[in-house]
Design a protein around this motif. Structure first.
Motif, PDB file in Angstrom:
ATOM      1  N   ILE A   1      44.234  25.525  32.525  1.00  0.00           N
ATOM      2  CA  ILE A   1      43.385  25.807  33.313  1.00  0.00           C
ATOM      3  C   ILE A   1      42.275  25.246  32.483  1.00  0.00           C
ATOM      4  O   ILE A   1      41.498  24.349  33.419  1.00  0.00           O
ATOM      5  CB  ILE A   1      43.107  27.065  34.170  1.00  0.00           C
ATOM      6  N   HIS A   2      42.234  25.208  31.247  1.00  0.00           N
ATOM      7  CA  HIS A   2      41.214  24.338  31.244  1.00  0.00           C
ATOM      8  C   HIS A   2      41.048  22.915  30.577  1.00  0.00           C
ATOM      9  O   HIS A   2      40.505  22.361  30.656  1.00  0.00           O
ATOM     10  CB  HIS A   2      40.632  24.923  29.104  1.00  0.00           C
TER      11      HIS A   2
ATOM     12  N   ILE B   1      37.134  28.484  42.707  1.00  0.00           N
ATOM     13  CA  ILE B   1      38.107  28.289  41.630  1.00  0.00           C
ATOM     14  C   ILE B   1      38.405  29.611  42.338  1.00  0.00           C
ATOM     15  O   ILE B   1      38.039  30.569  41.846  1.00  0.00           O
ATOM     16  CB  ILE B   1      38.296  27.115  40.660  1.00  0.00           C
TER      17      ILE B   1
ATOM     18  N   TYR C   1      41.600  31.104  40.424  1.00  0.00           N
ATOM     19  CA  TYR C   1      43.249  30.628  39.473  1.00  0.00           C
ATOM     20  C   TYR C   1      43.676  32.184  39.150  1.00  0.00           C
ATOM     21  O   TYR C   1      43.219  33.078  38.423  1.00  0.00           O
ATOM     22  CB  TYR C   1      42.564  30.165  37.912  1.00  0.00           C
TER      23      TYR C   1
ATOM     24  N   PRO D   1      46.715  33.249  36.274  1.00  0.00           N
ATOM     25  CA  PRO D   1      47.719  33.037  36.098  1.00  0.00           C
ATOM     26  C   PRO D   1      49.022  33.378  36.049  1.00  0.00           C
ATOM     27  O   PRO D   1      49.224  34.495  36.662  1.00  0.00           O
ATOM     28  CB  PRO D   1      47.138  33.511  34.218  1.00  0.00           C
TER      29      PRO D   1
ATOM     30  N   HIS E   1      52.454  30.957  38.590  1.00  0.00           N
ATOM     31  CA  HIS E   1      50.682  30.194  38.509  1.00  0.00           C
ATOM     32  C   HIS E   1      50.454  29.989  40.194  1.00  0.00           C
ATOM     33  O   HIS E   1      50.260  29.703  40.868  1.00  0.00           O
ATOM     34  CB  HIS E   1      50.764  28.826  38.226  1.00  0.00           C
TER      35      HIS E   1
ATOM     36  N   GLU F   1      42.431  27.963  26.735  1.00  0.00           N
ATOM     37  CA  GLU F   1      42.772  28.694  27.903  1.00  0.00           C
ATOM     38  C   GLU F   1      42.525  29.633  27.910  1.00  0.00           C
ATOM     39  O   GLU F   1      41.442  30.181  29.029  1.00  0.00           O
ATOM     40  CB  GLU F   1      44.273  28.229  27.878  1.00  0.00           C
TER      41      GLU F   1
ATOM     42  N   ALA G   1      38.798  29.441  28.865  1.00  0.00           N
ATOM     43  CA  ALA G   1      38.638  29.072  29.856  1.00  0.00           C
ATOM     44  C   ALA G   1      38.372  30.411  31.253  1.00  0.00           C
ATOM     45  O   ALA G   1      38.055  30.057  32.312  1.00  0.00           O
ATOM     46  CB  ALA G   1      39.201  28.161  29.920  1.00  0.00           C
TER      47      ALA G   1
ATOM     48  N   LEU H   1      35.864  31.724  34.145  1.00  0.00           N
ATOM     49  CA  LEU H   1      36.942  32.121  34.967  1.00  0.00           C
ATOM     50  C   LEU H   1      36.887  33.264  35.731  1.00  0.00           C
ATOM     51  O   LEU H   1      36.841  33.392  36.867  1.00  0.00           O
ATOM     52  CB  LEU H   1      38.218  31.322  35.847  1.00  0.00           C
TER      53      LEU H   1
ATOM     54  N   VAL I   1      38.815  35.769  34.993  1.00  0.00           N
ATOM     55  CA  VAL I   1      39.846  36.683  34.848  1.00  0.00           C
ATOM     56  C   VAL I   1      40.538  36.146  33.356  1.00  0.00           C
ATOM     57  O   VAL I   1      40.246  36.384  32.486  1.00  0.00           O
ATOM     58  CB  VAL I   1      41.157  35.068  35.119  1.00  0.00           C
TER      59      VAL I   1
ATOM     60  N   SER J   1      46.001  38.244  31.971  1.00  0.00           N
ATOM     61  CA  SER J   1      46.611  38.875  32.883  1.00  0.00           C
ATOM     62  C   SER J   1      48.201  37.695  32.823  1.00  0.00           C
ATOM     63  O   SER J   1      48.138  37.245  34.062  1.00  0.00           O
ATOM     64  CB  SER J   1      45.586  38.694  34.271  1.00  0.00           C
ATOM     65  N   GLY J   2      47.629  37.056  32.439  1.00  0.00           N
ATOM     66  CA  GLY J   2      48.231  35.788  32.206  1.00  0.00           C
ATOM     67  C   GLY J   2      49.464  35.404  31.657  1.00  0.00           C
ATOM     68  O   GLY J   2      49.159  36.919  29.878  1.00  0.00           O
TER      69      GLY J   2
END
Lengths: 644, 435
Positions: free
Chosen positions: A464-465, A481, A483, A485, A493, B46, B49, B53, B55, B59-60
Motif C-alpha cells: 500500500i505504500h 482510504i 484498506y 490488508p 485485500h 509497508e 504505511a 493509515l 491499520v 492485521s495483514g
C-alpha cells in the motif's frame, strides 16, 4: 452574457462542493435520508421538464402521442431515483402482488443492439415475521424461503458473460462485472453473518446452478462505502454486508434455465418467450441478474413490500451476419416473435430508444407506433417508442409482433460516457507487478468524486505504500482510504478510496504487488492460464448530461435552460473495470516425491555428518585380518582354543 | 591495531554508500537471496504505511517484523541507510573485540597447558604463536565487512543486519564475561528471530568456564549460576515482549512474527530448504514435516554442547552455522555472520579435507542463483526445479563446510592429547579414522 457565465460557474462551484459533501457523507448512515429527499425533488423535475418538452413537441410532430404516465424509471440505476418512482406506480390501487415486464431495445452507435429485459414482482408481505409465509402466487417460493431462512434484507446477484464496452456502447442500464457477483445485506438480527453467508452461497449455488459455492472467506469482502442498501432501511453498518465476485465464472444455459423458472409465466408466455439460450449466448455480452430488496408501498412508507427484479441484458452483434444490409428484427435476434403478454402481468411493454433519431433519418422502426415516452436515464433525457403488449392492437392483424429496425445510414456519434475506467497489469516477469487503474472524467468542466473499490486476492501481495494517485501529472491525494490488508489463505485485500476526478482528465491509480508462490495443491487445474482478479468497482454521483448541455443546440424554452437544476445535476453510476488475469510462478507439479526425497536427503546429509562427528571418536586404524584368518579364529573360538 | 580497523571501516562504509547511490540498490533489494519475507525493507516501509493509515501492521500478512523494529524505524526511517551501515560497523567492531579477547584467552590457556606439559612433544607444530594470531581479529572484521553477502544484505536494507549486530553484541558481552548484558542481548536476539535461543547453552558454558564453575549437574553452584542466567534471560525477554505489547496494545504480533517463522506459510523462494519442500508437500504430511524440520534446527544444541563443552566459542560458531542453514527463511546475511568466524579457525586449515571443493561450489552457486532465477521468473525458459537444485547444492556445500570445520577441530583436539604423529602397534605410520 459574461456576467451570466460568471454566476453560472459560481453556482457550479457551489454544487460541486455540495456534491463532495454528499458523497463524503455517504459513508455515514445519513445517506438514505438524503437520497429520498433528492429523489422526491427529482421526480417533480422530471414531470416539469416533461411538460416543457411536451410543450415544444407538438409543433414538430402533431400525430405522436405522449404516454400518459411518467415512464417508470426502472431502467435507470436504482440508487438514485427509482425508489420513489415505484411509489408512484404502486400508489394505484392494486392486489397484494403485482408483476410487470418490459423490454428496452437500444440501437448502439457501434451498430450493435442492446436488449434489456426487466421483470418485476412486488409482493406486500413480511418474510421476517414469525408465522411462515406459505402461500406464494407470483413471487418464486425458492427465493422467498431463502429470504426468510437466512434473514436477507437485500440480495443482488448477477451472472455475466463478456465485458461491457463502455466506450463503444455507452452506459448499461444495470452494470455488472464479468463472471458472477453477489452482494447481500443481512438483517441486523443475524448474529453469525459469516456462517449465514456461507450457507446462503451454497443454497444460491444450487438454485442458480452456478459455482457460487466457491465463494469463501478468501474472496469475500465487506466494503465500507461502495455498496449501500438500495431498498428502504437505514442500517448501514457494513458488518451485515458481504460482497464477493467470481470473475472466472462462465455463464451458460444451465444458469439461464433456473433463472427463467423464477418468472411467474416461466418461458411460456410474455416477453420471456424470446429468451432462447441458443440465441442469447450467441452474443457479445450477456448478463442476467436477480435483485431483491424491500421497497415502500406508498408515499408515507407505512407498509413495505418485497421487490424481486429479474433483469437480463444482452448485446447482439448484428454486423457479422448482416452481409452489408443492416437490419434486425425480433425474429432475427431471438428466433421468436411475440404473440401475447404474460397473462399475469399488470403491464408488459417494449421500449425502443429513438432518442438519437427522432426524425427517423438513421433508421426506421416497423410496425410504427405513435406512443412515445420520455424518461431520464442515467442523467440523459431519452425518448422511447412504446409498444404495449397488453393491447391487442399492438399485434395487428397477423396476431404476432415482429419489431423490425432498418438502418438507413450509420453515421452519428455517441456522446462519450462521462465516467469510464480501465485497468491493466504492468511489469514483466513473475516476481512483481503493478496494477494500473485509469479513471476517465470526460466532463468538460466539472470534477466529481468517485469511490474506487478494489478487492485483490491474497496471493498478489499489495504494497500500500506504493499507492499513487495522479491526475493531470499531479499527485491527487484520496480524501478517504479504507484498506484492509490480506491474510494468507484467509481473506483478500480490500482497498476503498474516495478520489476527486478533475474535469476532462485521466486519473491513474497504481499499486505494486508481489506474486506469491502457492502450495502445489492451491493452483487451479490450468495454472499457466493465470489467476483472475475481480473487477474494480467505481461508484459515483456523476453530473448529468442534461445539466452539461448549456450550449444546447436543441430548441428549449428559455425559462428552462438558464440554471442547471440541482436535481438533474447528478445521478448515481457504477462502473466495473476489466478483470485482470495474472500469472503466478508455479512449482513443478510432476515431482512432489522427488522434491521430498531430495530435500530430505540434504537434511539427512547434514544430520548424518554431524551425528557421525558427535558420536564417534578418533581411533587409529588397525589393518583388519584377512578373511581366512577370521574364519579360522571363529572355529578356534568354538573349539575353545585361543585365537591366532 | 586501531588504524587498520578504522581504514577497514572507512572502506566498508564507502563501498556501501556508493552502492546506495547507484542504480543497483533497487535491484539488490528485490533479490530473494538477500531479503526474505521476514527481513525485507519493503515490508518494513509497508508496516509503517499501514501504521500511518491507522491499520495494525499485524492485521495483514505482509509485515512480520517485531514491534521494536517498527518503532525503531518509525523514528529512523529517514536515516535507514546510516542505521544499516552502523549496524554492520557495530557487528564488525564487536566481533573484532570479542575475537581479540578470545585469542588472548586461548593463548593464555595454551601457555598454562605448555607449562604443565600437557601437550605431547610432537605437537609443537600445532601450538599457535602470537604472531599468527595478531591479525585474526582484523581478518574477522574484514571477513564480515567486505563479504559480498554482507554488503548485499546491507544495501538491500535487510533487517538481518540488525539481528547480526545484536548477536555480535551478545558474543562480545559473553566473551567479556558480562552476564547481564549477555542475557539481555541474547533475549533481544531471540525476540527478533527465535532461533538464537539455542545460543544460550554456549553462553552458559562459556560463562561457567570463565567463572571457574565446573559443569557438574550435582553441584549447587552450577545450578545456581544456571538459574541466575535463566532468570536474567527470561526476565529481559519478558520485559521486551511486554514493552512490545504496550507499544502496540495487542498480542497480534506473536502469531504474526513467531507463528510466521515456525509455520512457514510464505513460500517465496529463498536460499533455504523450506520453500520448495513445503510448496510440494502433501497436505496431510505438512504438519509432521514442519515439526521435523523445525526440531532439526534446535536438535543439535544438546549433543553439540556435550561434545564441545570445553570450547564454547566454537560451539557458538557451530550453532550459528546450523541456524543459518536450517532456519525457515535464511538469507545471505545469516551466512555472512558465521562466515566471519572462519578466520578464527585458520589454524585448522591443515586438517580440512575438502575446503577447495566446497568453496568452489559455494562460489558457483552464488553466481548461479541470479542466473537461474532470471531463467525461471523472467525468461520463462527454465522452471522452478532449476532454482531449487541450486539451493540444494548451496546447502550441501554449507553443510560440508561446517562439518569439515567440526571434523578439523575435533581432530586437532585429538592430536593435542594423543600426539601428532601416531603410530600403529607395529610401529608403522597410522591413519586416524572415526569409529
Amino acid at each position: 452574457m459574461a456576467a451570466h457565465r460568471c454566476s453560472l460557474s459560481a453556482l457550479l462551484l457551489i454544487i460541486c462542493s455540495l456534491l463532495v459533501f454528499i458523497v463524503a457523507d455517504s459513508e455515514k448512515a445519513t445517506l438514505t435520508g438524503d437520497h429520498h429527499a433528492t429523489a422526491v425533488d427529482n421526480l417533480q423535475t422530471v414531470t416539469e421538464t416533461e411538460e416543457g418538452a411536451a410543450a415544444e413537441e407538438p409543433a414538430v410532430e402533431e400525430e405522436r402521442r405522449w404516454e400518459e404516465t411518467v415512464v417508470e424509471e426502472a431502467t435507470a440505476d436504482k440508487e438514485d431515483t427509482s425508489a420513489p418512482e415505484t411509489v408512484v406506480q404502486s400508489s394505484v390501487p392494486q392486489p397484494k402482488d403485482d408483476f410487470q415486464e418490459e423490454l428496452v431495445i437500444r440501437p448502439l452507435h457501434s451498430g450493435d443492439i442492446y436488449a434489456s429485459f426487466q421483470f418485476r414482482t412486488l409482493w406486500e408481505t413480511d418474510f421476517m415475521r414469525g408465522n411462515k409465509v406459505s402461500h406464494y402466487r407470483l413471487f418464486p417460493k425458492s427465493l422467498g424461503q431463502v429470504i426468510s431462512k437466512f434473514s436477507v434484507r437485500e440480495l443482488h446477484i448477477s451472472f455475466t458473460q463478456g465485458y461491457w464496452r463502455t466506450m463503444q456502447w455507452g452506459q448499461p442500464f444495470l452494470p455488472s462485472p464479468p463472471g458472477a457477483e453477489l452482494w447481500v445485506w443481512f438483517q441486523d438480527s443475524v448474529t453469525d453473518v459469516d456462517g449465514t453467508w456461507k450457507e446462503l452461497t451454497n443454497v444460491l449455488s444450487g438454485i442458480f446452478c452456478a459455482s457460487l459455492n466457491f465463494i469463501d472467506s478468501t474472496n469475500t469482502v465487506q466494503p465500507s462505502a461502495s455498496f449501500k442498501p438500495l431498498g428502504i432501511g437505514n442500517v448501514t453498518d457494513h458488518r451485515f454486508l458481504r460482497y464477493a465476485t467470481l470473475p472466472r465464472e462462465i455463464v451458460c444455459t444451465e444458469n439461464l434455465t433456473p433463472w427463467k423458472k423464477l418468472l411467474p409465466c416461466g418461458s411460456k408466455a410474455g416477453l420471456a418467450v424470446l429468451l432462447k439460450s441458443e440465441k442469447l449466448f450467441h452474443s457479445s455480452f450477456h448478463s442476467q441478474a436477480v435483485h431483491i430488496r424491500p421497497v415502500c408501498q406508498d408515499w408515507q412508507c407505512k407498509t413495505t413490500s418485497w421487490e424481486l427484479r429479474q433483469t437480463l441484458n444482452v448485446v447482439f452483434d448484428l454486423h457479422t451476419p448482416g452481409q452489408g444490409k443492416l437490419e434486425w428484427s425480433l425474429f432475427k435476434m431471438f428466433s421468436r416473435t411475440l404473440t401475447e403478454a404474460c397473462p399475469l402481468a399488470s403491464s408488459s411493454k417494449i421500449y425502443i430508444d429513438i432518442t438519437d433519431d427522432p426524425q427517423g433519418e438513421q433508421f426506421e422502426v416497423s410496425p410504427a407506433t405513435h406512443l412515445l415516452s420520455q424518461a431520464m436515464v442515467l442523467g440523459d433525457r431519452r425518448t422511447f417508442s412504446v409498444y404495449d403488449l397488453t393491447q391487442q392492437i399492438t399485434f395487428g392483424t397477423v396476431r404476432s409482433l415482429n419489431l423490425l429496425i432498418r438502418w438507413k445510414s450509420s453515421e452519428g456519434d455517441m456522446l462519450r460516457p462521462l465516467l469510464h475506467a480501465e485497468r491493466y497489469v504492468a511489469g514483466y516477469g513473475l516476481q512483481t507487478g503493478e496494477i494500473h487503474t485509469l479513471m476517465y472524467n470526460n466532463h468538460p468542466y466539472r470534477s466529481f468524486p468517485v469511490l474506487l473499490l478494489d478487492s485483490v486476492p491474497w496471493y498478489l501481495r499489495l504494497y500500500i505504500h506504493t499507492l499513487t494517485v495522479t491526475s493531470k501529472g499531479k499527485d491527487n491525494k484520496p480524501s478517504y482510504i479504507h484498506y484492509q490488508p490480506s491474510k494468507d489463505r484467509v481473506r483478500p485485500h480490500l482497498l476503498e478510496m474516495l478520489v476527486q476526478l478533475p474535469p476532462n482528465s485521466v486519473t491513474e491509480v497504481t499499486v505494486q504487488f508481489e506474486r506469491a508462490l502457492l502450495k502445489w495443491t492451491e493452483y487451479t487445474p490450468d495454472p499457466n492460464h493465470g489467476f483472475y482478479v475481480g473487477s474494480s468497482v467505481i461508484s459515483s454521483l456523476v453530473p448529468s448530461i442534461v445539466a452539461m448541455d448549456t450550449n444546447s443546440t436543441r430548441e428549449q424554452p428559455l425559462f428552462s435552460s438558464f440554471f442547471p437544476c440541482k436535481e438533474e445535476s447528478s445521478y448515481f453510476m457504477r462502473v466495473y473495470t476489466e478483470p485482470l488475469l495474472v500469472n503466478l510462478p508455479t512449482p513443478d507439479f510432476s515431482m512432489p516425491y522427488n522434491v521430498i526425497c531430495l530435500t530430505c536427503t540434504v537434511v539427512a546429509v547434514g544430520y548424518g555428518s554431524l551425528y557421525n562427528l558427535l558420536t564417534r571418536s578418533f581411533q587409529i586404524e588397525e589393518p583388519s585380518p584377512g578373511l581366512a584368518k577370521r574364519i579360522a579364529n571363529i572355529i578356534r573360538k568354538m573349539r575353545g582354543v585361543p585365537p591366532l | 591495531m586501531a588504524a587498520p580497523l578504522t581504514l577497514l571501516l572507512l572502506v566498508a562504509v564507502t563501498v556501501r554508500a556508493a552502492l546506495y547511490r547507484s542504480s543497483l540498490a533497487d535491484l539488490i533489494s528485490e533479490r530473494v537471496e538477500v531479503v526474505s519475507p521476514l527481513t525485507a525493507w519493503k515490508r518494513v516501509v509497508e508496516g509503517l504505511a499501514l501504521l500511518d493509515l491507522g491499520v495494525s501492521p499485524y492485521s495483514g500478512d505482509v509485515f512480520h517484523e517485531t514491534p521494536l523494529i517498527i518503532y525503531l524505524f518509525h523514528f529512523l526511517v529517514d536515516y535507514a541507510e546510516i542505521t544499516f551501515m552502523l549496524a554492520d560497523v557495530i557487528t564488525a567492531v564487536a566481533l573484532y573485540l570479542s575475537v581479540k579477547d578470545y585469542n588472548k584467552q586461548v593463548f593464555r590457556k595454551q601457555k598454562y597447558a605448555l607449562e604443565a606439559d600437557r601437550y605431547p612433544l610432537d605437537c609443537l607444530e600445532l601450538i599457535r604463536s602470537p604472531k599468527e594470531m595478531q591479525y585474526i581479529p582484523l581478518k574477522v572484521a574484514m571477513f564480515y565487512l567486505l563479504n559480498p553477502f554482507t554488503i548485499l544484505s546491507c544495501v538491500a536494507k535487510s533487517t538481518c543486519g540488525l539481528n547480526n549486530a545484536v548477536i555480535a553484541l551478545f558474543v562480545l558481552s559473553t566473551i567479556k564475561g558480562n552476564v547481564l548484558l549477555s542475557a539481555i542481548f541474547l533475549s533481544l536476539a531471540t525476540y527478533q528471530s527465535i532461533y538464537p535461543l539455542t545460543l544460550c547453552a554456549a553462553a552458559l558454558l562459556y560463562l561457567l568456564q570463565r567463572q571457574y564453575i565446573p559443569v557438574n549437574l550435582r553441584r549447587f553452584s552450577f545450578w545456581w549460576f544456571v538459574a541466575q542466567y535463566a532468570f536474567m534471560y527470561l526476565g529481559s525477554l519478558f520485559v521486551i515482549v511486554g514493552l512490545s505489547f504496550f507499544l502496540l496494545g495487542s498480542w497480534d504480533f506473536l502469531p504474526s512474527v513467531y507463528g510466521f517463522i515456525l509455520s512457514v506459510p510464505d513460500l517465496t523462494p529463498n536460499i533455504g530448504l523450506f520453500w520448495y519442500f513445503f510448496a510440494e508437500m502433501f497436505e496431510h504430511f505438512r504438519l509432521f514435516f514442519l515439526c521435523v524440520f523445525q526440531i532439526n534446527v534446535f536438535f543439535y544444541t544438546v549433543p553439540l554442547s556435550i561434545k564441545l563443552k570445553e570450547h564454547p566459542v566454537f560451539l557458538i560458531f557451530m550453532q550459528l552455522a546450523v541456524i543459518s542453514i536450517f532456519k525457515s527463511y535464511p538469507t545471505v546475511g545469516d551466512i555472512a555472520l558465521y562466515m566471519a568466524f572462519l578466520p578464527v579457525w585458520s589454524h585448522l586449515h591443515r586438517f580440512l579435507r575438502n575446503i577447495f571443493l566446497v568453496s568452489c561450489v559455494l562460489l558457483a552457486c552464488s553466481a548461479l542463483f541470479p542466473v537461474l532465477w532470471h531463467l525461471w521468473i523472467y525468461a520463462g525458459s527454465a522452471n522452478s526445479n532449476f532454482y531449487y537444485a541450486i539451493t540444494l547444492l548451496f546447502n550441501v556445500a554449507q553443510i560440508l563446510l561446517v562439518s569439515d570445520y567440526f571434523y578439523a577441530f575435533l581432530r586437532r583436539e585429538h592430536h593435542l592429547s594423543h600426539g601428532l604423529y601416531l603410530k600403529r602397534k607395529d610401529g608403522s605410520e597410522a591413519t586416524l579414522v572415526l569409529k
